[in-house]
Design a protein around this motif. Structure first.
Motif, PDB file in Angstrom:
ATOM      1  N   THR A 110      -1.131  -2.110   8.859  1.00 48.76           N
ATOM      2  CA  THR A 110      -0.689  -1.156   7.848  1.00 48.76           C
ATOM      3  C   THR A 110      -1.510   0.107   8.025  1.00 48.76           C
ATOM      4  O   THR A 110      -2.741   0.052   8.029  1.00 48.76           O
ATOM      5  CB  THR A 110      -0.871  -1.731   6.431  1.00 48.76           C
ATOM      6  N   ALA A 111      -0.827   1.238   8.193  1.00 45.95           N
ATOM      7  CA  ALA A 111      -1.508   2.504   8.458  1.00 45.95           C
ATOM      8  C   ALA A 111      -0.688   3.662   7.906  1.00 45.95           C
ATOM      9  O   ALA A 111       0.495   3.528   7.592  1.00 45.95           O
ATOM     10  CB  ALA A 111      -1.715   2.672   9.958  1.00 45.95           C
ATOM     11  N   ALA A 112      -1.329   4.828   7.810  1.00 47.08           N
ATOM     12  CA  ALA A 112      -0.666   6.015   7.291  1.00 47.08           C
ATOM     13  C   ALA A 112       0.114   6.766   8.368  1.00 47.08           C
ATOM     14  O   ALA A 112       1.115   7.404   8.076  1.00 47.08           O
ATOM     15  CB  ALA A 112      -1.693   6.940   6.643  1.00 47.08           C
ATOM     16  N   THR A 113      -0.347   6.692   9.622  1.00 47.56           N
ATOM     17  CA  THR A 113       0.300   7.432  10.704  1.00 47.56           C
ATOM     18  C   THR A 113       0.498   6.536  11.921  1.00 47.56           C
ATOM     19  O   THR A 113      -0.156   5.492  12.055  1.00 47.56           O
ATOM     20  CB  THR A 113      -0.546   8.643  11.146  1.00 47.56           C
ATOM     21  N   GLU A 139       0.841  -1.192   0.000  1.00 44.10           N
ATOM     22  CA  GLU A 139       0.000   0.000   0.000  1.00 44.10           C
ATOM     23  C   GLU A 139       0.882   1.250   0.000  1.00 44.10           C
ATOM     24  O   GLU A 139       1.315   1.702   1.060  1.00 44.10           O
ATOM     25  CB  GLU A 139      -0.931   0.001   1.206  1.00 44.10           C
ATOM     26  N   PRO A 140       1.159   1.803  -1.187  1.00 43.03           N
ATOM     27  CA  PRO A 140       2.016   2.988  -1.274  1.00 43.03           C
ATOM     28  C   PRO A 140       1.472   4.153  -0.426  1.00 43.03           C
ATOM     29  O   PRO A 140       0.270   4.378  -0.356  1.00 43.03           O
ATOM     30  CB  PRO A 140       1.979   3.357  -2.762  1.00 43.03           C
ATOM     31  N   GLY A 141       2.373   4.855   0.238  1.00 46.40           N
ATOM     32  CA  GLY A 141       1.983   5.976   1.085  1.00 46.40           C
ATOM     33  C   GLY A 141       1.650   5.570   2.515  1.00 46.40           C
ATOM     34  O   GLY A 141       1.369   6.416   3.350  1.00 46.40           O
ATOM     35  N   LYS A 142       1.667   4.282   2.783  1.00 47.75           N
ATOM     36  CA  LYS A 142       1.395   3.784   4.135  1.00 47.75           C
ATOM     37  C   LYS A 142       2.610   3.032   4.649  1.00 47.75           C
ATOM     38  O   LYS A 142       3.569   2.798   3.923  1.00 47.75           O
ATOM     39  CB  LYS A 142       0.162   2.884   4.150  1.00 47.75           C
ATOM     40  N   PHE A 143       2.548   2.669   5.923  1.00 49.10           N
ATOM     41  CA  PHE A 143       3.640   1.957   6.569  1.00 49.10           C
ATOM     42  C   PHE A 143       3.135   0.667   7.186  1.00 49.10           C
ATOM     43  O   PHE A 143       1.984   0.582   7.606  1.00 49.10           O
ATOM     44  CB  PHE A 143       4.265   2.827   7.672  1.00 49.10           C
ATOM     45  N   ASP A 144       4.017  -0.329   7.233  1.00 48.74           N
ATOM     46  CA  ASP A 144       3.730  -1.567   7.958  1.00 48.74           C
ATOM     47  C   ASP A 144       4.323  -1.408   9.353  1.00 48.74           C
ATOM     48  O   ASP A 144       5.512  -1.138   9.500  1.00 48.74           O
ATOM     49  CB  ASP A 144       4.359  -2.776   7.264  1.00 48.74           C
ATOM     50  N   TYR A 145       3.477  -1.560  10.358  1.00 46.09           N
ATOM     51  CA  TYR A 145       3.880  -1.389  11.752  1.00 46.09           C
ATOM     52  C   TYR A 145       3.813  -2.717  12.485  1.00 46.09           C
ATOM     53  O   TYR A 145       2.930  -3.528  12.239  1.00 46.09           O
ATOM     54  CB  TYR A 145       2.917  -0.443  12.484  1.00 46.09           C
ATOM     55  N   ARG A 146       4.725  -2.911  13.415  1.00 43.73           N
ATOM     56  CA  ARG A 146       4.607  -3.974  14.416  1.00 43.73           C
ATOM     57  C   ARG A 146       4.395  -3.235  15.733  1.00 43.73           C
ATOM     58  O   ARG A 146       5.253  -2.465  16.159  1.00 43.73           O
ATOM     59  CB  ARG A 146       5.846  -4.846  14.483  1.00 43.73           C
TER      60      ARG A 146
END
Length: 79
Positions: free
Chosen positions: A63-66, A39-46
């Motif tokens: 996966t979220a933007a912020t 998902e471009p523009g987003k980040f994968d978070y743990r």
């Protein structure tokens, strides 16, 4: 047949109590944050959370933007 209903209600109640979806976490921290390949523009978070009731640590990948959105999504998943 007369024992079926009480047994079914007990099974449902046990599942609801044991389900992590009902866990409450007041403390969550971002462990990793990498750009999302899917998902471009987003980040994968743990995200790591401590379950208030048991003290267990739960790690969730979202996966979220912020950062705020990642933590909110994690808490909505039940830690």
């Amino acid at each position: 047949m007369r024992h079926y209903l009480p047994a079914m209600l007990l099974a449902i109640a046990a599942t609801a109590i044991a389900s992590p979806a009902y866990a409450v976490c007041s403390s969550c921290n971002i462990q990793t944050k990498t750009p999302s390949a899917k998902e471009p523009g987003k980040f994968d978070y743990r995200v790591s959370c401590i379950i208030d009731e048991s003290g267990d640590e739960v790690n969730t990948v979202v996966t979220a933007a912020t950062d705020e959105e990642a933590i909110e999504m994690t808490k909505k998943k039940g830690c």
